[in-house]
Write a protein that holds these residues in place. Structure first.
Motif, PDB file in Angstrom:
ATOM      1  N   ARG A 146       0.816  -1.223   0.000  1.00 60.07           N
ATOM      2  CA  ARG A 146       0.000   0.000   0.000  1.00 60.07           C
ATOM      3  C   ARG A 146       0.843   1.262   0.000  1.00 60.07           C
ATOM      4  N   PHE A 147       2.038   1.187   0.549  1.00 63.14           N
ATOM      5  CA  PHE A 147       2.894   2.368   0.676  1.00 63.14           C
ATOM      6  C   PHE A 147       4.307   2.034   0.199  1.00 63.14           C
ATOM      7  N   PRO A 148       4.511   1.937  -1.117  1.00 61.97           N
ATOM      8  CA  PRO A 148       5.809   1.491  -1.631  1.00 61.97           C
ATOM      9  C   PRO A 148       6.944   2.509  -1.490  1.00 61.97           C
ATOM     10  N   ASP A 149       6.612   3.780  -1.252  1.00 63.98           N
ATOM     11  CA  ASP A 149       7.652   4.804  -1.165  1.00 63.98           C
ATOM     12  C   ASP A 149       8.240   4.822   0.247  1.00 63.98           C
ATOM     13  N   THR A 150       9.226   3.972   0.469  1.00 61.22           N
ATOM     14  CA  THR A 150       9.824   3.832   1.801  1.00 61.22           C
ATOM     15  C   THR A 150      10.479   5.118   2.264  1.00 61.22           C
ATOM     16  N   GLU A 151      11.106   5.845   1.355  1.00 57.48           N
ATOM     17  CA  GLU A 151      11.867   7.036   1.748  1.00 57.48           C
ATOM     18  C   GLU A 151      10.968   8.095   2.378  1.00 57.48           C
ATOM     19  N   SER A 152       9.761   8.247   1.871  1.00 59.46           N
ATOM     20  CA  SER A 152       8.873   9.246   2.468  1.00 59.46           C
ATOM     21  C   SER A 152       8.517   8.855   3.901  1.00 59.46           C
ATOM     22  N   ILE A 153       8.335   7.549   4.140  1.00 63.78           N
ATOM     23  CA  ILE A 153       8.043   7.097   5.496  1.00 63.78           C
ATOM     24  C   ILE A 153       9.234   7.360   6.409  1.00 63.78           C
ATOM     25  N   LEU A 154      10.431   7.066   5.931  1.00 60.83           N
ATOM     26  CA  LEU A 154      11.624   7.337   6.730  1.00 60.83           C
ATOM     27  C   LEU A 154      11.701   8.810   7.110  1.00 60.83           C
ATOM     28  N   PHE A 155      11.406   9.667   6.149  1.00 63.79           N
ATOM     29  CA  PHE A 155      11.522  11.105   6.387  1.00 63.79           C
ATOM     30  C   PHE A 155      10.587  11.563   7.494  1.00 63.79           C
ATOM     31  N   ALA A 156       9.409  10.938   7.602  1.00 61.28           N
ATOM     32  CA  ALA A 156       8.418  11.371   8.583  1.00 61.28           C
ATOM     33  C   ALA A 156       8.697  10.848   9.982  1.00 61.28           C
ATOM     34  N   CYS A 157       9.612   9.888  10.129  1.00 59.48           N
ATOM     35  CA  CYS A 157       9.816   9.215  11.416  1.00 59.48           C
ATOM     36  C   CYS A 157      10.923   9.856  12.235  1.00 59.48           C
ATOM     37  N   ASP A 158      10.716   9.846  13.548  1.00 62.42           N
ATOM     38  CA  ASP A 158      11.674  10.448  14.479  1.00 62.42           C
ATOM     39  C   ASP A 158      12.686   9.452  15.007  1.00 62.42           C
ATOM     40  N   ALA A 159      12.424   8.157  14.862  1.00 60.95           N
ATOM     41  CA  ALA A 159      13.363   7.119  15.305  1.00 60.95           C
ATOM     42  C   ALA A 159      13.059   5.837  14.541  1.00 60.95           C
ATOM     43  N   LEU A 160      14.069   5.003  14.426  1.00 60.93           N
ATOM     44  CA  LEU A 160      13.951   3.731  13.708  1.00 60.93           C
ATOM     45  C   LEU A 160      14.362   2.585  14.616  1.00 60.93           C
ATOM     46  N   VAL A 161      13.605   1.484  14.547  1.00 60.04           N
ATOM     47  CA  VAL A 161      13.979   0.226  15.205  1.00 60.04           C
ATOM     48  C   VAL A 161      14.079  -0.823  14.112  1.00 60.04           C
ATOM     49  N   CYS A 162      15.224  -1.480  14.008  1.00 67.11           N
ATOM     50  CA  CYS A 162      15.403  -2.518  12.989  1.00 67.11           C
ATOM     51  C   CYS A 162      16.319  -3.597  13.538  1.00 67.11           C
ATOM     52  N   ASP A 163      16.639  -4.581  12.712  1.00 71.54           N
ATOM     53  CA  ASP A 163      17.548  -5.640  13.152  1.00 71.54           C
ATOM     54  C   ASP A 163      18.772  -5.677  12.246  1.00 71.54           C
ATOM     55  N   TRP A 164      18.613  -6.305  11.067  1.00 77.88           N
ATOM     56  CA  TRP A 164      19.709  -6.377  10.100  1.00 77.88           C
ATOM     57  C   TRP A 164      19.253  -5.856   8.732  1.00 77.88           C
ATOM     58  N   SER A 165      18.316  -4.951   8.743  1.00 80.05           N
ATOM     59  CA  SER A 165      17.759  -4.452   7.486  1.00 80.05           C
ATOM     60  C   SER A 165      18.627  -3.343   6.903  1.00 80.05           C
ATOM     61  N   SER A 166      18.737  -3.341   5.565  1.00 83.24           N
ATOM     62  CA  SER A 166      19.489  -2.276   4.889  1.00 83.24           C
ATOM     63  C   SER A 166      18.800  -0.927   5.010  1.00 83.24           C
ATOM     64  N   ILE A 167      17.560  -0.914   5.487  1.00 85.30           N
ATOM     65  CA  ILE A 167      16.851   0.349   5.667  1.00 85.30           C
ATOM     66  C   ILE A 167      17.591   1.271   6.627  1.00 85.30           C
ATOM     67  N   ALA A 168      18.391   0.677   7.527  1.00 76.43           N
ATOM     68  CA  ALA A 168      19.133   1.483   8.495  1.00 76.43           C
ATOM     69  C   ALA A 168      20.077   2.456   7.802  1.00 76.43           C
ATOM     70  N   PHE A 169      20.642   2.059   6.663  1.00 75.15           N
ATOM     71  CA  PHE A 169      21.643   2.892   6.016  1.00 75.15           C
ATOM     72  C   PHE A 169      21.031   4.004   5.185  1.00 75.15           C
ATOM     73  N   ASP A 170      19.798   3.825   4.725  1.00 78.26           N
ATOM     74  CA  ASP A 170      19.074   4.951   4.142  1.00 78.26           C
ATOM     75  C   ASP A 170      18.708   5.949   5.244  1.00 78.26           C
ATOM     76  N   TYR A 171      18.249   5.424   6.378  1.00 77.53           N
ATOM     77  CA  TYR A 171      17.863   6.288   7.492  1.00 77.53           C
ATOM     78  C   TYR A 171      19.071   7.021   8.068  1.00 77.53           C
ATOM     79  N   LEU A 172      20.227   6.442   7.920  1.00 84.60           N
ATOM     80  CA  LEU A 172      21.467   7.023   8.452  1.00 84.60           C
ATOM     81  C   LEU A 172      21.685   8.447   7.969  1.00 84.60           C
ATOM     82  N   VAL A 173      21.299   8.748   6.727  1.00 84.56           N
ATOM     83  CA  VAL A 173      21.570  10.087   6.185  1.00 84.56           C
ATOM     84  C   VAL A 173      20.694  11.147   6.831  1.00 84.56           C
ATOM     85  N   LEU A 174      19.636  10.735   7.556  1.00 82.51           N
ATOM     86  CA  LEU A 174      18.768  11.706   8.225  1.00 82.51           C
ATOM     87  C   LEU A 174      19.302  12.131   9.591  1.00 82.51           C
TER      88      LEU A 174
END
Length: 384
Positions: free
Chosen positions: A269-297
């Protein structure tokens, strides 16, 4: 049905070769091929539409006919890979950019290259998962592979046997909007069904999928879905916050009841992951590569202390887990409370690890200009 679609794609690609000597054009058609129009492909598509002076026309190609109907309803130029229109598209295109290989088009790549079609890849993730040459075998014959940084370029050459001449560090186009802070966080929240005035701060829980461990659960610490989500609900209620739950696209969401402050934001339903990352104040993950996109924020990131599900080890190792590594639910919730209430305390404890990992992973390429470099690379080939 999947095999039938692949067979249809294979046939259209074969017919495209037959017609290419007659229809080959120089009108700047760039085929974007992937599962979904998101990530790096979406960044390139948007850049080309916003910069028509480049003379390039992006067309998204997919085997998913229902998804293509959705794109066309939005006015997006898209083509069904298993249908007859694909023949003319491949016969006329000048370049093809993929983010997950070529599938049924793969056997024809060499012939298409001989007939002038150029192939480029923007792999869909740069993260912890280890790989070898077999994982990237279809990409070795591409004209170029565009990678996140000099670090990833070195990995492609050392770990996956790439010819150094075809591996180009460009950055990842999908992070450009994050680096430039060019998105509207309130608009993103509304698109997720949230009220910006009442949802409070957002915490994203985004675990990776089973990968090579079929017994793996998306919920940590041996907790059931219900217990884990109940704990997140209690945390969110106490902090007047909202937790977004984003399962990996390869993961079937496990149940856990209804929660007012834990909101599912599935990829379908929400394929644009980057927009979701931008709206979030903190991230919880395990071994997902999403951490490195979030890193630039430059925002708080928490890593769950769970085993990595990778049979081939790591590309980016455990030392690249740049935030707190939490070993229990209580530790996770306490860390989140502290980070949201006292961001400076988080940065005092983890700022140096964050900055050093950012430099190692991205180098100078997280500058907001990666998509522009994609286009420069395309034009350097097509102008020749």
């Amino acid at each position: 049905m999947h095999w039938l679609l692949l067979a249809g794609f294979w046939l259209q690609a074969a017919l495209g070769i037959a017609l290419r000597p007659l229809l080959r054009s120089r009108d700047g058609i760039v085929v974007l091929y992937g599962h979904k129009l998101n990530g790096n492909l979406l960044a390139l598509q948007r850049y080309l539409l916003a910069n028509p002076e480049a003379g390039l026309r992006p067309v998204f190609l997919s085997m998913d006919r229902d998804y293509l109907r959705e794109l066309r309803a939005q006015g997006i130029d898209a083509c069904w890979a298993s249908g007859p229109a694909c023949v003319g598209l491949l016969a006329r295109a000048q370049a093809l950019v993929s983010d997950h290989g070529l599938h049924a088009l793969g056997p024809w790549r060499g012939l298409y290259q001989k007939l002038g079609l150029r192939f480029f890849d923007v792999w869909h993730g740069f993260g912890f998962k280890g790989f070898d040459a077999d994982d990237y075998r279809t990409l070795h014959g591409y004209d170029e592979a565009w990678v996140a940084s000099e670090t990833q370029r070195e990995q492609y050459i050392r770990m996956a046997g790439f010819d150094p001449a075809i591996v180009r560090p460009t950055g990842y186009g999908r992070t450009d909007a994050l680096v430039k802070r060019s998105l509207d966080a309130d608009a993103v929240k509304r698109s997720l069904g949230l009220d910006p005035s009442t949802c409070g701060k957002l915490v994203l829980f985004a675990p990776t999928w089973q990968q090579d461990d079929p017994t793996r659960s998306m919920f940590p610490f041996g907790m059931s879905a219900a217990a884990f989500l109940d704990a997140l609900e209690g945390f969110a209620q106490s902090m007047d916050a909202t937790v977004l739950l984003r399962a990996h696209l390869n993961t079937a969401m496990e149940g856990g009841g209804e929660h007012a402050r834990v909101v599912q934001v599935p990829f379908a339903r929400f394929p644009d992951t980057e927009s979701i990352l931008f709206a979030c104040d903190a991230l919880v993950c395990d071994w997902s590569s999403i951490a490195f996109d979030y890193l630039v924020l430059d925002r708080p990131t928490f890593f769950l202390d769970v085993p990595a599900p990778f049979a081939k080890g790591h590309s980016l190792g455990p030392e690249c887990r740049f935030g707190p590594i939490v070993r229990s639910m209580d530790a996770l919730l306490e860390g989140l409370r502290n980070a949201l209430a006292d961001p400076q305390g988080y940065w005092s404890a983890h700022g140096q690890a964050h900055l050093s990992t950012k430099e190692y992973v991205w180098g100078s390429y997280a500058d907001g200009n990666a998509t522009q470099r994609y286009v420069e690379r395309l034009l350097s080939f097509l102008n020749d």
